[in-house]
Design a protein around this motif. Structure first.
Motif, short mmCIF file in Angstrom:
data_model
loop_
_atom_site.label_atom_id
_atom_site.label_comp_id
_atom_site.label_asym_id
_atom_site.label_seq_id
_atom_site.Cartn_x
_atom_site.Cartn_y
_atom_site.Cartn_z
N PHE A 33 0.83 -1.20 0.00
CA PHE A 33 0.00 0.00 0.00
C PHE A 33 0.87 1.25 0.00
O PHE A 33 1.95 1.27 0.60
CB PHE A 33 -0.86 0.05 1.28
CG PHE A 33 -1.68 -1.17 1.54
CD1 PHE A 33 -1.12 -2.28 2.17
CD2 PHE A 33 -3.02 -1.23 1.17
CE1 PHE A 33 -1.87 -3.42 2.43
CE2 PHE A 33 -3.77 -2.36 1.42
CZ PHE A 33 -3.21 -3.45 2.05
N PHE A 48 -3.02 0.60 -3.99
CA PHE A 48 -2.53 -0.62 -3.38
C PHE A 48 -2.40 -1.71 -4.42
O PHE A 48 -2.93 -1.61 -5.53
CB PHE A 48 -3.40 -1.05 -2.19
CG PHE A 48 -4.76 -1.57 -2.57
CD1 PHE A 48 -5.81 -0.68 -2.82
CD2 PHE A 48 -5.01 -2.92 -2.62
CE1 PHE A 48 -7.07 -1.15 -3.13
CE2 PHE A 48 -6.27 -3.39 -2.94
CZ PHE A 48 -7.30 -2.50 -3.20
N GLU A 56 -4.65 -1.39 -7.68
CA GLU A 56 -5.99 -0.80 -7.62
C GLU A 56 -5.88 0.61 -7.06
O GLU A 56 -5.05 0.86 -6.16
CB GLU A 56 -6.91 -1.64 -6.72
CG GLU A 56 -7.39 -2.90 -7.39
CD GLU A 56 -8.65 -3.46 -6.75
OE1 GLU A 56 -8.89 -4.67 -6.92
OE2 GLU A 56 -9.37 -2.70 -6.06
N LYS A 57 -6.72 1.48 -7.55
CA LYS A 57 -6.74 2.85 -7.06
C LYS A 57 -7.30 2.89 -5.64
O LYS A 57 -8.22 2.14 -5.30
CB LYS A 57 -7.60 3.72 -7.97
CG LYS A 57 -7.01 3.91 -9.35
CD LYS A 57 -7.92 4.77 -10.21
CE LYS A 57 -7.32 4.96 -11.61
NZ LYS A 57 -8.21 5.78 -12.47
N LYS B 102 -7.72 -3.92 2.78
CA LYS B 102 -7.63 -2.46 2.90
C LYS B 102 -8.11 -2.02 4.27
O LYS B 102 -9.09 -2.53 4.79
CB LYS B 102 -8.53 -1.79 1.85
CG LYS B 102 -7.97 -1.72 0.47
CD LYS B 102 -8.99 -1.20 -0.51
CE LYS B 102 -9.53 0.16 -0.13
NZ LYS B 102 -10.49 0.66 -1.15
#
Lengths: 112, 115
Positions: A33, A48, A56-57, B102
């Motif tokens: 990231f 990331f 990926e945005k 994430k």
């Protein structure tokens, strides 16, 4: 110990320059990231990557690109640096399905 | 709905006091809530984390309290010490296969513990 290293601690660049920030991790993590950290705004995800050559945005990808050619290395590229990209940039890595992210020490970038 | 809201932005506590930092989230799919601690000149490091199947988790002087119905969680630092002076970030994510790992971070709280 997990180690995430970043290529520079401090960088000073001119407006319009192309800037490369590199990150290397030694724990065979799938995910990597890039964040920027600004006072009062917390950590905002730029891009990331969950695998080699995959990206990926994040929330604020404009003005940035990334490259992941090897599993351990993730690069952030500022194609044409601008003063509003002056910030602290943090790299992190994690295993694919476990949330703990391990951070590097950060690169403080000043764009003049 | 992906936001995590953290408060206060800054906090000053006397040595020996209790520091409390609060976070709120909207997405009920979040199932992992870590707190990160960041000292000046360093990257953030995981301090303590909780999953929503428990209401409290304690590690030494650090405790996370979790209120699933209110969608809030908080960090309590008991007997705060000057060495605890740092920036604290709460975060949330969805774990498990198919998810990307994430983390959504709060805005951060700068804690100063006065001797």
């Amino acid at each position: 110990d997990v180690k995430v290293t970043q290529s520079s601690r401090y960088l000073v660049k001119r407006t319009g320059e192309k800037v490369f920030l590199e990150c290397v991790q030694d724990m065979d993590h799938e995910n990597m990231f890039w964040y920027r950290q600004d006072p009062g705004l917390g950590l905002r995800l730029i891009y990331f990557s969950y695998d080699v050559k995959m990206k990926e945005k994040g929330d604020i990808p404009e003005g940035y690109s990334v490259s992941r050619e090897k599993k351990e290395r993730f690069s952030l590229i500022l194609e044409s640096a601008s003063t509003n990209q002056t910030s602290m940039y943090l790299c992190a890595s994690s295993h694919r399905v476990v949330g703990t992210q391990y951070f590097g020490p950060g690169t403080r970038l000043l764009v003049l | 709905q992906q936001q995590v809201k953290q408060s206060p932005q800054s906090l000053i506590v006397q040595k020996g006091g209790i520091s409390i930092i609060n976070c709120a989230y909207e997405n009920t799919a979040f199932d992992y809530f870590p707190w990160y601690q960041q000292f000046p000149g360093k990257g953030p490091a995981l301090l303590i984390a909780i999953r929503p199947d428990v209401s409290e988790k304690k590690e030494g002087r650090f405790t996370i309290s979790f209120n699933k119905s209110a969608k809030q969680f908080s960090l309590h630092i008991m007997d705060s010490q000057p060495g605890d002076s740092a920036t604290y970030f709460c975060a949330a994510s969805m774990e498990g296969s198919g998810n990307t790992g994430k983390l959504i971070f709060g805005q951060g709280t700068t804690l100063q513990v006065k001797p």
